[in-house]
Design a protein around this motif. Structure first.
Motif, PDB file in Angstrom:
ATOM      1  N   ALA A  80      23.662  75.070  16.396  1.00 21.73           N
ATOM      2  CA  ALA A  80      24.935  74.655  17.367  1.00 21.73           C
ATOM      3  C   ALA A  80      25.323  75.621  18.359  1.00 21.73           C
ATOM      4  O   ALA A  80      25.718  75.449  19.412  1.00 21.73           O
ATOM      5  CB  ALA A  80      26.003  74.025  16.632  1.00 21.73           C
ATOM      6  N   LEU A  81      25.747  77.013  17.558  1.00 23.99           N
ATOM      7  CA  LEU A  81      25.800  77.969  18.560  1.00 23.99           C
ATOM      8  C   LEU A  81      24.976  78.180  19.670  1.00 23.99           C
ATOM      9  O   LEU A  81      25.256  78.417  20.879  1.00 23.99           O
ATOM     10  CB  LEU A  81      26.154  79.287  17.735  1.00 23.99           C
ATOM     11  N   GLN A  82      23.685  78.230  19.250  1.00 25.44           N
ATOM     12  CA  GLN A  82      22.595  78.744  20.096  1.00 25.44           C
ATOM     13  C   GLN A  82      22.761  77.508  21.452  1.00 25.44           C
ATOM     14  O   GLN A  82      22.592  77.694  22.582  1.00 25.44           O
ATOM     15  CB  GLN A  82      21.392  78.435  19.590  1.00 25.44           C
ATOM     16  N   GLY A  83      23.098  76.079  20.774  1.00 23.85           N
ATOM     17  CA  GLY A  83      22.968  74.948  22.032  1.00 23.85           C
ATOM     18  C   GLY A  83      24.084  75.131  22.790  1.00 23.85           C
ATOM     19  O   GLY A  83      24.076  75.284  24.229  1.00 23.85           O
ATOM     20  N   CYS A  84      25.284  75.803  22.188  1.00 22.27           N
ATOM     21  CA  CYS A  84      26.482  75.802  23.164  1.00 22.27           C
ATOM     22  C   CYS A  84      26.002  77.007  24.464  1.00 22.27           C
ATOM     23  O   CYS A  84      26.432  76.750  25.272  1.00 22.27           O
ATOM     24  CB  CYS A  84      27.784  76.151  22.420  1.00 22.27           C
ATOM     25  N   TYR A  85      25.720  77.938  23.645  1.00 16.63           N
ATOM     26  CA  TYR A  85      25.318  79.181  24.551  1.00 16.63           C
ATOM     27  C   TYR A  85      24.081  79.020  25.630  1.00 16.63           C
ATOM     28  O   TYR A  85      24.252  79.313  26.750  1.00 16.63           O
ATOM     29  CB  TYR A  85      25.333  80.509  23.871  1.00 16.63           C
ATOM     30  N   ALA A  86      23.452  78.188  25.238  1.00 16.39           N
ATOM     31  CA  ALA A  86      22.195  77.798  26.134  1.00 16.39           C
ATOM     32  C   ALA A  86      22.881  76.984  27.182  1.00 16.39           C
ATOM     33  O   ALA A  86      22.350  77.263  28.663  1.00 16.39           O
ATOM     34  CB  ALA A  86      21.233  77.003  25.505  1.00 16.39           C
ATOM     35  N   GLY A  87      23.684  76.085  26.824  1.00 15.38           N
ATOM     36  CA  GLY A  87      24.214  75.230  28.017  1.00 15.38           C
ATOM     37  C   GLY A  87      25.231  75.984  28.690  1.00 15.38           C
ATOM     38  O   GLY A  87      25.293  76.016  30.112  1.00 15.38           O
ATOM     39  N   LEU A  88      25.867  77.051  28.270  1.00 12.60           N
ATOM     40  CA  LEU A  88      26.920  77.678  28.943  1.00 12.60           C
ATOM     41  C   LEU A  88      26.205  78.625  29.990  1.00 12.60           C
ATOM     42  O   LEU A  88      26.735  78.569  31.053  1.00 12.60           O
ATOM     43  CB  LEU A  88      27.694  78.724  28.214  1.00 12.60           C
ATOM     44  N   GLY A  89      24.948  79.262  29.605  1.00  6.90           N
ATOM     45  CA  GLY A  89      24.280  79.913  30.625  1.00  6.90           C
ATOM     46  C   GLY A  89      24.234  79.233  31.779  1.00  6.90           C
ATOM     47  O   GLY A  89      23.747  79.706  32.794  1.00  6.90           O
ATOM     48  N   LYS A  90      23.654  77.957  31.617  1.00  3.70           N
ATOM     49  CA  LYS A  90      23.038  77.061  32.686  1.00  3.70           C
ATOM     50  C   LYS A  90      24.300  76.358  33.371  1.00  3.70           C
ATOM     51  O   LYS A  90      23.798  76.022  34.642  1.00  3.70           O
ATOM     52  CB  LYS A  90      22.284  76.000  32.200  1.00  3.70           C
ATOM     53  N   HIS A  91      25.152  76.282  32.916  1.00  4.24           N
ATOM     54  CA  HIS A  91      26.640  75.762  33.720  1.00  4.24           C
ATOM     55  C   HIS A  91      27.849  76.668  34.032  1.00  4.24           C
ATOM     56  O   HIS A  91      28.714  76.249  33.932  1.00  4.24           O
ATOM     57  CB  HIS A  91      27.013  74.500  32.869  1.00  4.24           C
ATOM     58  N   ARG A  92      27.476  77.670  34.504  1.00  6.28           N
ATOM     59  CA  ARG A  92      28.369  78.936  34.889  1.00  6.28           C
ATOM     60  C   ARG A  92      29.448  78.936  33.891  1.00  6.28           C
ATOM     61  O   ARG A  92      30.688  78.956  34.185  1.00  6.28           O
ATOM     62  CB  ARG A  92      29.111  78.478  36.279  1.00  6.28           C
ATOM     63  N   ASN A  93      29.126  78.787  32.791  1.00  2.00           N
ATOM     64  CA  ASN A  93      30.008  79.405  31.674  1.00  2.00           C
ATOM     65  C   ASN A  93      31.358  78.311  31.463  1.00  2.00           C
ATOM     66  O   ASN A  93      32.330  78.671  30.693  1.00  2.00           O
ATOM     67  CB  ASN A  93      30.789  80.585  31.911  1.00  2.00           C
ATOM     68  N   ARG A  94      30.777  77.066  31.565  1.00  4.64           N
ATOM     69  CA  ARG A  94      31.687  75.947  31.368  1.00  4.64           C
ATOM     70  C   ARG A  94      31.272  74.693  31.019  1.00  4.64           C
ATOM     71  O   ARG A  94      30.620  74.293  32.005  1.00  4.64           O
ATOM     72  CB  ARG A  94      33.178  75.613  32.280  1.00  4.64           C
ATOM     73  N   ILE A  95      31.182  74.185  29.816  1.00 10.51           N
ATOM     74  CA  ILE A  95      30.641  72.548  29.675  1.00 10.51           C
ATOM     75  C   ILE A  95      31.236  72.033  28.528  1.00 10.51           C
ATOM     76  O   ILE A  95      32.461  72.376  28.033  1.00 10.51           O
ATOM     77  CB  ILE A  95      29.277  72.848  28.967  1.00 10.51           C
ATOM     78  N   SER A  96      31.328  70.781  28.824  1.00 14.17           N
ATOM     79  CA  SER A  96      32.220  70.148  27.800  1.00 14.17           C
ATOM     80  C   SER A  96      31.326  69.636  26.645  1.00 14.17           C
ATOM     81  O   SER A  96      30.130  70.143  26.421  1.00 14.17           O
ATOM     82  CB  SER A  96      32.280  68.274  28.640  1.00 14.17           C
ATOM     83  N   THR A  97      32.124  69.361  25.475  1.00 13.64           N
ATOM     84  CA  THR A  97      31.401  69.063  24.082  1.00 13.64           C
ATOM     85  C   THR A  97      30.100  68.405  24.216  1.00 13.64           C
ATOM     86  O   THR A  97      29.367  68.372  23.537  1.00 13.64           O
ATOM     87  CB  THR A  97      32.271  68.629  23.199  1.00 13.64           C
ATOM     88  N   GLY A  98      30.369  67.251  25.069  1.00  8.72           N
ATOM     89  CA  GLY A  98      29.069  66.328  25.242  1.00  8.72           C
ATOM     90  C   GLY A  98      27.935  67.029  25.807  1.00  8.72           C
ATOM     91  O   GLY A  98      26.615  66.719  25.341  1.00  8.72           O
ATOM     92  N   THR A  99      28.279  67.684  26.852  1.00 11.15           N
ATOM     93  CA  THR A  99      26.938  68.480  27.496  1.00 11.15           C
ATOM     94  C   THR A  99      26.206  69.369  26.364  1.00 11.15           C
ATOM     95  O   THR A  99      24.980  69.437  26.276  1.00 11.15           O
ATOM     96  CB  THR A  99      27.412  69.232  28.582  1.00 11.15           C
ATOM     97  N   ALA A 100      27.240  70.141  25.660  1.00  8.91           N
ATOM     98  CA  ALA A 100      26.776  71.267  24.781  1.00  8.91           C
ATOM     99  C   ALA A 100      26.002  70.391  23.403  1.00  8.91           C
ATOM    100  O   ALA A 100      25.058  70.775  22.947  1.00  8.91           O
ATOM    101  CB  ALA A 100      28.076  71.746  24.055  1.00  8.91           C
ATOM    102  N   PHE A 101      26.433  69.099  23.430  1.00  8.94           N
ATOM    103  CA  PHE A 101      25.730  68.502  22.327  1.00  8.94           C
ATOM    104  C   PHE A 101      24.193  68.164  22.628  1.00  8.94           C
ATOM    105  O   PHE A 101      23.421  68.254  21.911  1.00  8.94           O
ATOM    106  CB  PHE A 101      26.302  67.054  22.036  1.00  8.94           C
TER     107      PHE A 101
END
Ligand SMILES: Nc1ncnc2c1ncn2[C@@H]1O[C@H](COP(=O)(O)OP(=O)(O)O)[C@@H](O)[C@H]1O
Ligand SMILES: [Mg+2]
Length: 402
Positions: A313-334
């Motif tokens: 889960a943590l890896q998913g969140c940070y993979a997403g954050l890297g792609k979305h200029r450090n801000r994402i919603s929980t849905g995107t992180a999922f």
């Protein structure tokens, strides 16, 4: 090249006696010797005085009371007790009083058997480990036998006495009831613990047999820490290469957290290492670098200790954050979490469970989750990063998705 490297490392050397920097890794007799130099008596003078009052009866041939010492970790319980008992042993020797102490180290959790094992080793001074598989009773017999011919007084210092994980009552009953009756030497105890509630979980009968005196070690404040550090710098380091400001900064960092002298000393020795690798001078800058790297080490340790799903889960969140200029919603992180799971051939949990894991990671400071209102579309949580860049790099480079 080798000579040059050696010479330039020598020129940047700050630590003259590195064993003074880290006393805790030394075996007990050496630690006592080192403490003689670097232990700051004045700061614990009140506690030392009380200990002296408790133990004074020895001089007249009477048995002192048992003592229980409380205090948060890093408040100097172990060092103060060790230093005190070694001084007491010294004085008794000069007065011709038969007294010795032994140090039972339970700083790593032990089973009841393990605790007896430590006690046996502390008593007969050998490094020989008692065999596993022998019965507890036999173990107790051996401990008693080791003291059959001893005379005078014996103080047993039990460090982190709350750390006996199984059958703690058996261990303590032996200490409190059986042991004193069966050996000719007169025994008393000093127990150390970090947990105020330890005593409450004990069998009240044991507590009453122990008839102990209590003592508290309060946390150090910034000035205490400064004094401790100063003394240590004087003994261990090349003073001409150390800025006063750096020492102040270390004291400030450590007192801002919990007043833990262990942390202050750890930060000092880390900062010294940093300084030796860089300019050969210990300044505030080196302290900052060291502080940061300790932080990184701790976070990495925390991440390593996560369960598989939590790490994914943590890896998913940070993979997403890297792609979305450090801000994402929980849905995107999922969505990213699902990809990570797929790549790792692990079945993903539901979004609801994922959301729970995000709350957990927020609690531990691994990610920052802020609740955002979306007007009539309800609420969502916006995630942002809360880890040092270096940790994120390590995390993302281990992530299986591109
Ligand atoms: N009064 C002091 N003078 C010098 N160093 C101290 C003092 N108190 C604590 N320290 C340092 O902090 C470390 C932790 O202290 P310790 O007694 O082991 O804490 P605890 O209360 O957790 O047993 C020690 O190894 C020592 O380096
Ligand atoms: Mg300790």
């Amino acid at each position: 090249m080798i000579r040059h490297a050696f010479a330039s490392a020598g020129a940047r050397k700050i630590a003259l006696h590195s064993s003074f920097l880290d006393d805790e890794k030394l075996p007990e007799p050496e630690r006592v010797a080192v403490l003689h130099e670097i232990f700051h008596r004045n700061i614990r003078i009140k506690q030392l005085e009380r200990l002296a009052n408790f133990m004074a009866p020895i001089m007249g041939g009477y048995l002192p009371p048992n003592v229980l010492i409380y205090g948060p970790s890093g408040t100097g319980k172990s060092v103060t007790s060790l230093h005190f008992l070694s001084s007491l042993a010294h004085i008794c020797e000069m007065q011709g009083i038969a007294f010795r102490y032994c140090y039972v180290d339970l700083t790593t959790p032990r089973s009841c058997f393990g605790a007896f094992n430590e006690l046996a080793i502390a008593l007969d001074g050998s490094v020989r480990r008692y065999r596993k598989g022998i019965a507890l009773e036999q173990m107790q017999e051996m401990i008693v036998a080791a003291l059959m011919n001893a005379t005078g007084f014996l103080c047993i210092l039990i460090d982190e006495a709350d750390n006996v994980t199984t059958d703690a009552d058996i261990f303590l009953t032996f200490l409190a009831k059986t042991f004193p009756k069966r050996i000719p030497v007169r025994v008393f105890y000093v127990f150390l613990t970090n947990r105020l509630e330890w005593e409450k979980n004990l069998d009240p009968r044991i507590v009453s047999v122990l008839k102990k005196q209590d003592m508290i070690f309060e946390p150090y404040d910034a000035l205490d820490l400064l004094e401790i550090l100063r003394l240590r710098v004087e003994k261990a380091l090349d003073v001409s290469r150390v800025d006063e400001g750096a020492i102040r900064k270390i004291a400030a960092y450590a007192s801002r957290e919990t007043g833990d002298a262990r942390k202050a000393v750890e930060l000092l020795s880390k900062a010294v290492k940093v300084a030796e690798e860089r300019s050969g001078r210990l300044t505030e800058e080196e302290v900052d670098i060291a502080e940061h790297s300790i932080e990184v080490d701790k976070t990495e340790e925390l991440i390593r200790s996560l369960a598989l799903q939590q790490r994914l889960a943590l890896q998913g969140c940070y993979a997403g954050l890297g792609k979305h200029r450090n801000r994402i919603s929980t849905g995107t992180a999922f969505e990213y979490y699902r990809q990570v799971c797929e790549a790792a051939s692990v079945r993903p949990l539901t979004q609801r469970r994922f959301s729970d894991m995000v709350s957990f990671m927020d609690l531990y400071g691994l990610i920052c989750a802020r609740v955002m209102s979306k007007g009539r579309y309800g609420k969502t949580r916006e995630l942002s990063s809360s880890l040092p860049v270096k940790v994120i790099e390590g995390l993302v480079s281990n992530t299986p998705i591109a």
